[in-house]
Motif scaffolding. Structure first.
Motif, PDB file in Angstrom:
ATOM      1  N   PHE A 199      -2.817   2.318  -4.077  1.00 33.23           N
ATOM      2  CA  PHE A 199      -2.698   3.687  -3.573  1.00 33.23           C
ATOM      3  C   PHE A 199      -3.932   4.052  -2.763  1.00 33.23           C
ATOM      4  CE2 PHE A 199       0.389   3.378  -6.870  1.00 33.23           C
ATOM      5  CZ  PHE A 199       1.427   4.182  -6.437  1.00 33.23           C
ATOM      6  N   ILE A 200      -3.689   4.603  -1.583  1.00 27.04           N
ATOM      7  CA  ILE A 200      -4.772   5.022  -0.690  1.00 27.04           C
ATOM      8  C   ILE A 200      -4.529   6.473  -0.304  1.00 27.04           C
ATOM      9  CG2 ILE A 200      -5.225   2.692   0.207  1.00 27.04           C
ATOM     10  CD1 ILE A 200      -3.506   3.444   2.657  1.00 27.04           C
ATOM     11  N   TYR A 225       0.835  -1.203   0.000  1.00 29.71           N
ATOM     12  CA  TYR A 225       0.000   0.000   0.000  1.00 29.71           C
ATOM     13  C   TYR A 225       0.872   1.256   0.000  1.00 29.71           C
ATOM     14  CZ  TYR A 225      -4.001  -2.991   0.865  1.00 29.71           C
ATOM     15  OH  TYR A 225      -4.978  -3.939   0.734  1.00 29.71           O
ATOM     16  N   VAL A 226       0.398   2.280  -0.678  1.00 25.19           N
ATOM     17  CA  VAL A 226       1.120   3.559  -0.739  1.00 25.19           C
ATOM     18  C   VAL A 226       0.151   4.678  -0.394  1.00 25.19           C
ATOM     19  CG1 VAL A 226       2.579   5.087  -2.120  1.00 25.19           C
ATOM     20  CG2 VAL A 226       2.549   2.622  -2.610  1.00 25.19           C
ATOM     21  N   ARG A 227       0.508   5.469   0.619  1.00 31.15           N
ATOM     22  CA  ARG A 227      -0.348   6.594   1.018  1.00 31.15           C
ATOM     23  C   ARG A 227      -0.060   7.787   0.101  1.00 31.15           C
ATOM     24  NH1 ARG A 227      -0.245  11.224   3.904  1.00 31.15           N
ATOM     25  NH2 ARG A 227      -2.083  11.784   5.164  1.00 31.15           N
ATOM     26  N   HIS A 228      -1.063   8.197  -0.647  1.00 33.70           N
ATOM     27  CA  HIS A 228      -0.969   9.259  -1.663  1.00 33.70           C
ATOM     28  C   HIS A 228      -0.124   8.775  -2.853  1.00 33.70           C
ATOM     29  CE1 HIS A 228      -3.184  11.846   0.820  1.00 33.70           C
ATOM     30  NE2 HIS A 228      -2.233  12.538   1.389  1.00 33.70           N
ATOM     31  N   GLU A 229      -0.155   9.537  -3.936  1.00 32.38           N
ATOM     32  CA  GLU A 229       0.705   9.246  -5.083  1.00 32.38           C
ATOM     33  C   GLU A 229       2.154   9.275  -4.610  1.00 32.38           C
ATOM     34  OE1 GLU A 229      -0.011  12.038  -8.218  1.00 32.38           O
ATOM     35  OE2 GLU A 229      -1.810  11.010  -8.905  1.00 32.38           O
ATOM     36  N   ILE A 230       2.908   8.238  -4.932  1.00 33.99           N
ATOM     37  CA  ILE A 230       4.304   8.168  -4.487  1.00 33.99           C
ATOM     38  C   ILE A 230       5.087   9.369  -5.016  1.00 33.99           C
ATOM     39  CG2 ILE A 230       5.012   6.661  -6.409  1.00 33.99           C
ATOM     40  CD1 ILE A 230       6.348   6.455  -2.794  1.00 33.99           C
ATOM     41  N   VAL A 231       4.822   9.745  -6.265  1.00 31.00           N
ATOM     42  CA  VAL A 231       5.301  11.000  -6.863  1.00 31.00           C
ATOM     43  C   VAL A 231       4.154  11.506  -7.735  1.00 31.00           C
ATOM     44  CG1 VAL A 231       7.734  10.328  -6.842  1.00 31.00           C
ATOM     45  CG2 VAL A 231       6.351   9.833  -8.872  1.00 31.00           C
ATOM     46  N   HIS A 232       4.205  12.773  -8.120  1.00 29.06           N
ATOM     47  CA  HIS A 232       3.110  13.364  -8.885  1.00 29.06           C
ATOM     48  C   HIS A 232       3.249  13.051 -10.375  1.00 29.06           C
ATOM     49  CE1 HIS A 232       1.971  16.430  -5.540  1.00 29.06           C
ATOM     50  NE2 HIS A 232       1.295  15.297  -5.455  1.00 29.06           N
ATOM     51  N   ASN A 233       2.909  11.811 -10.728  1.00 26.66           N
ATOM     52  CA  ASN A 233       2.879  11.454 -12.147  1.00 26.66           C
ATOM     53  C   ASN A 233       2.003  10.229 -12.328  1.00 26.66           C
ATOM     54  OD1 ASN A 233       4.007   9.962 -14.705  1.00 26.66           O
ATOM     55  ND2 ASN A 233       4.611  12.113 -14.890  1.00 26.66           N
ATOM     56  N   ARG A 234       0.926  10.368 -13.126  1.00 24.70           N
ATOM     57  CA  ARG A 234      -0.030   9.269 -13.302  1.00 24.70           C
ATOM     58  C   ARG A 234       0.610   8.055 -13.975  1.00 24.70           C
ATOM     59  NH1 ARG A 234      -3.259   8.115 -10.023  1.00 24.70           N
ATOM     60  NH2 ARG A 234      -3.970   6.496 -11.441  1.00 24.70           N
TER      61      ARG A 234
END
Length: 322
Positions: free
Chosen positions: A64-65, A42-51
């Protein structure tokens, strides 16, 4: 259309561009966690800002949560994004006995530590940044509410009234425009000569370097494209810097299919760069789209070399070595 009929186009490729060391580290943490612990991770928020990056990791087994309460009970790891998190988040993870890995960029962690040191010295802290950005939320969440005051504009820097002007410090979001931040810092220094700043500038090396090459390229370009996501602060700042540096036709694109070809008419020299969370494959995709329509000559504009790397969390170093 034959090759001979294609109009000529010179593409200036900015270097350095794209992934920074903090983004590389964050993605590697997710990939190694999947290798070591298996899916799902699980990853809280986008790990980096790129879809593109997020969707690629989803295909590999990352989920992603937005908040930890979405995480089911069990022994699955949870990873905190590169932007950093408020102290309440790891505290909540410990309370639930969750196993977590922190992918916060070390340069963001440096700002967190600065804020704590200023607070311990009894200083009120001004943070230069953008409201609502995950990095700002994470940094302000390192200290009790009210300990850090957010300043977003020169006007706010002029009107801000501290508790005690002799006990004041400032920190900055790492992904801001160097020039805009300088203006705010100058105002704070003029109004509060004793204000304490960082030992070394908070704006990260990658943000500075990518803005530097854009300043070099922009005056030569009829149009400049920044490959990056709309929610990427450093990518948005690159567009702003390009416009201020002489290329009014500067814009952000996430993928090649987003290019508005109606706006490309008359362009003879095109600049291309990428924000710190945009993978090189997306840059190559954009270049390929122009090759379909133009006879392209590539030229690299390089202002400096980058050789920065950051250590992985101890729990994953062994996995990386194998």
């Amino acid at each position: 259309m034959s090759v001979s009929e294609k109009p000529s186009l010179t593409i200036l490729m900015g270097a350095p561009r794209g992934f920074c060391a903090g983004v590389v580290r964050a993605i590697e943490i997710v990939e190694l966690a999947l290798e070591r612990y298996g899916a799902p991770v699980y990853v809280r928020h986008e790990i980096v800002h790129n879809r593109y990056v997020v969707e690629d990791l989803e295909r590999k087994g990352a989920i992603f949560i937005e908040e930890l309460d979405e995480l089911p009970d069990g022994d699955r790891p949870v990873i905190f994004s590169a932007h950093g998190v408020p102290k309440s988040v790891p505290a909540a993870a410990r309370q639930r006995n969750l196993f977590y890995l922190d992918a916060t960029c070390p340069l963001v962690s440096k700002v967190h530590m600065e804020a704590e040191r200023h607070h311990e010295r009894g200083l009120q802290i001004v943070m230069i940044g953008h409201a609502g950005h995950p990095e700002v939320i994470g940094t302000m969440g390192q200290l009790p509410e009210g300990a850090i005051i957010l300043v977003e504009t020169p006007e706010e820097a002029e009107s801000f009234e501290p508790r005690d002007s002799s006990k004041l410090a400032y920190i900055t979001q790492t992904t801001l425009s160097v020039d805009d931040t300088r203006e705010i810092v100058e105002i704070l220094h003029r109004r509060f000569p004793n204000i304490v700043g960082p030992h070394k500038a908070d704006i990260c090396y990658a943000t500075t370097n990518r803005q530097e090459v854009v300043k070099e390229m922009a005056p030569r370009c009829d149009m400049l494209l920044v490959v990056g996501a709309p929610n990427s602060s450093n990518s948005q700042r690159l567009v702003e810097v390009a416009k201020k540096s002489g290329c009014a036709r500067s814009m952000l694109v996430q993928r090649a299919h987003e290019i508005d070809w109606s706006k490309v008419g008359g362009v003879r020299t095109l600049g291309i760069t990428a924000g710190a969370s945009a993978p090189e494959v997306l840059v190559e995709e954009v270049v390929a789209a122009f090759r379909e329509r133009f006879e392209v000559a590539l030229e690299t504009i390089e202002t400096r070399k980058e050789n920065v790397s950051f250590k992985l969390p101890r729990e994953l170093r062994q996995a990386a070595a194998q």
